[in-house]
Structures are given as C-alpha cells and as structure tokens.
Design an enzyme around this catalytic site. Sequence first.
Site, PDB file in Angstrom:
ATOM      1  N   MET A   1     -78.416 -43.082-159.523  1.00 22.16           N
ATOM      2  CA  MET A   1     -78.432 -41.633-159.583  1.00 22.16           C
ATOM      3  C   MET A   1     -78.776 -41.172-160.995  1.00 22.16           C
ATOM      4  O   MET A   1     -78.101 -41.574-161.952  1.00 22.16           O
ATOM      5  CB  MET A   1     -77.055 -41.064-159.198  1.00 22.16           C
ATOM      6  CG  MET A   1     -76.597 -41.436-157.799  1.00 22.16           C
ATOM      7  SD  MET A   1     -74.971 -40.727-157.405  1.00 22.16           S
ATOM      8  CE  MET A   1     -73.925 -41.694-158.500  1.00 22.16           C
TER       9      MET A   1
ATOM     10  N   ILE B   1     -70.252 -47.116-160.280  1.00 19.90           N
ATOM     11  CA  ILE B   1     -70.492 -47.702-161.601  1.00 19.90           C
ATOM     12  C   ILE B   1     -70.902 -46.608-162.581  1.00 19.90           C
ATOM     13  O   ILE B   1     -71.844 -45.851-162.318  1.00 19.90           O
ATOM     14  CB  ILE B   1     -71.593 -48.770-161.543  1.00 19.90           C
ATOM     15  CG1 ILE B   1     -71.200 -49.875-160.551  1.00 19.90           C
ATOM     16  CG2 ILE B   1     -71.839 -49.374-162.921  1.00 19.90           C
ATOM     17  CD1 ILE B   1     -72.298 -50.892-160.314  1.00 19.90           C
TER      18      ILE B   1
ATOM     19  N   GLY C   1     -74.881 -39.176-164.240  1.00 17.83           N
ATOM     20  CA  GLY C   1     -75.759 -40.343-164.232  1.00 17.83           C
ATOM     21  C   GLY C   1     -75.039 -41.655-164.011  1.00 17.83           C
ATOM     22  O   GLY C   1     -74.173 -42.006-164.798  1.00 17.83           O
ATOM     23  N   SER C   2     -75.382 -42.392-162.949  1.00 21.19           N
ATOM     24  CA  SER C   2     -74.619 -43.588-162.627  1.00 21.19           C
ATOM     25  C   SER C   2     -75.275 -44.331-161.463  1.00 21.19           C
ATOM     26  O   SER C   2     -76.420 -44.091-161.127  1.00 21.19           O
ATOM     27  CB  SER C   2     -73.185 -43.198-162.275  1.00 21.19           C
ATOM     28  OG  SER C   2     -73.186 -42.044-161.450  1.00 21.19           O
ATOM     29  N   ARG C   3     -74.489 -45.217-160.827  1.00 19.96           N
ATOM     30  CA  ARG C   3     -75.034 -46.052-159.757  1.00 19.96           C
ATOM     31  C   ARG C   3     -73.934 -46.441-158.790  1.00 19.96           C
ATOM     32  O   ARG C   3     -72.762 -46.536-159.170  1.00 19.96           O
ATOM     33  CB  ARG C   3     -75.659 -47.284-160.391  1.00 19.96           C
ATOM     34  CG  ARG C   3     -76.074 -48.379-159.435  1.00 19.96           C
ATOM     35  CD  ARG C   3     -76.734 -49.497-160.218  1.00 19.96           C
ATOM     36  NE  ARG C   3     -76.358 -50.806-159.717  1.00 19.96           N
ATOM     37  CZ  ARG C   3     -76.603 -51.927-160.365  1.00 19.96           C
ATOM     38  NH1 ARG C   3     -77.192 -51.903-161.541  1.00 19.96           N
ATOM     39  NH2 ARG C   3     -76.242 -53.080-159.855  1.00 19.96           N
TER      40      ARG C   3
END
Length: 233
Positions: free
Chosen positions: A103, A160, A190-192
């Site tokens: 993301m 994450i 912002g991440s995953r």
Amino acid sequence: MDSVLKSIRASLVPIHREGYPFIAILAFVALFLGWLWAPLFWVGLVITLWCVYFFRDPPRVTPLDPDLVISPADGKVSQVGPAVPPPELELGPAPRLRISVFMNVFNCHVNRAPVGGRIRRIAYKPGKFLNAELDKSSEDNERNGVVIESGHGTIAVVQIAGLVARRIVCFTREAEPLAVGQRFGLIRFGSRLDVYLPEGAQPLVAVGQTAIAGETVIARFDGAPADRSVRVE
C-alpha cells in the site's frame, strides 16, 4: 431539497474514525498558518484534504464463497510465492504460499479479513521501518499478525509497517469471530500486508496486479461449485 441532500451524502466516502484526530489537528494547523501568513493556509488545507483522503473508508462488495481468499488491502500485489511464516505466528517452519499487497500513501489503508473464521492468535512484534516493498521487511519490520482458523485450515494475515508508517492498529481480539471482508485493522501512512495460506490454495493474482480490499479474489481453494453470493455494505 431532501433528495439533493441524500444524493450528496450518498456520494461522500465515509472517513474512518482513526483519522478524526489527525484531520482535526491538521485543520487547526492550517488555520494557524493562515493567521501567520495567508498563503500558508492553502498549503495546510491541501495537506488536510490529503489526510481526509488517506483515511477514507469506502463500502465494498465482498464475495461470500468460502473457497475464496479476498485481498486484505488496497494496493499492488508485490509478491506471490512460497515463504516461511514469521515465527511468532506459530505456524511451523514449512514454507506456505504468501501473497503480499503493498500500500502506498494514496491507497485506502483500512485492512479487511481475507477469509472468515475465528481468531486463534494475534502476535505483535516491534521492528524496523524499512521500505515495505523489500522482501526482508517481512522479517525485520514492525508487524502484527492475525492467525485465523478457517474452514480450509489456518490462515494468517500480517500487517507490516513501512518506511513512513509508524502505527499499526488492530481492531480485533483473540477468540473473536471474523467475517470475510470485515475490517480488522489499519496501518497509518504506507505499508504492506502478507497473507500466508495452507496447502491447497491456488493464487489467482500476479505480481504488479492492483488489488482492492474486500473485493479482489487473490486465491482459491479446491471445493464445491462457486457460490456467487456477496455482501453489500
């Protein structure tokens, strides 16, 4: 007039409650900057509107077929392949199919359950804030794992933190039921998300594909004929 107001309300995208404090603070800062020097107000206003956009929480249409795995996040599919789950999930040392969705700061960051079931374990692990697109971020970054007991076995979804993410939020608790597509968490800025699937799961997405949380089918288990029913929010 009532019909016009209803139309306006229907066209507005809901904002998640996690964003209210940030939006309020940025709006106050914009007003303060404008008081200091008028042009700065517009800079603050743009940042405030971006924050409103970031915390949007649009309704989704979720497939209810129990043989499907649904994307837990909006973003780009960054990895599809075998990987060993993080040890704190207690899923053993054998590799599992892992599907990762990255993301960026313009994606909706509300996370949704990839499958329905009951939460067996929630495991938080502090760590670094590397670029979430890097493979080693699955091991080194701050993360929060949710292990779900489903009709097809144990499935884990891991939030994450990324390069600019500094807060992982999880709305659920251990032993609680979780419906497919249900909101279970949020990561700020912002991440995953990684989804670890048991044997029998077949990926239906490719690296680089765009995924929509609560809607995009990312994998499927062999099972009965497809159930085409959906849940509309």
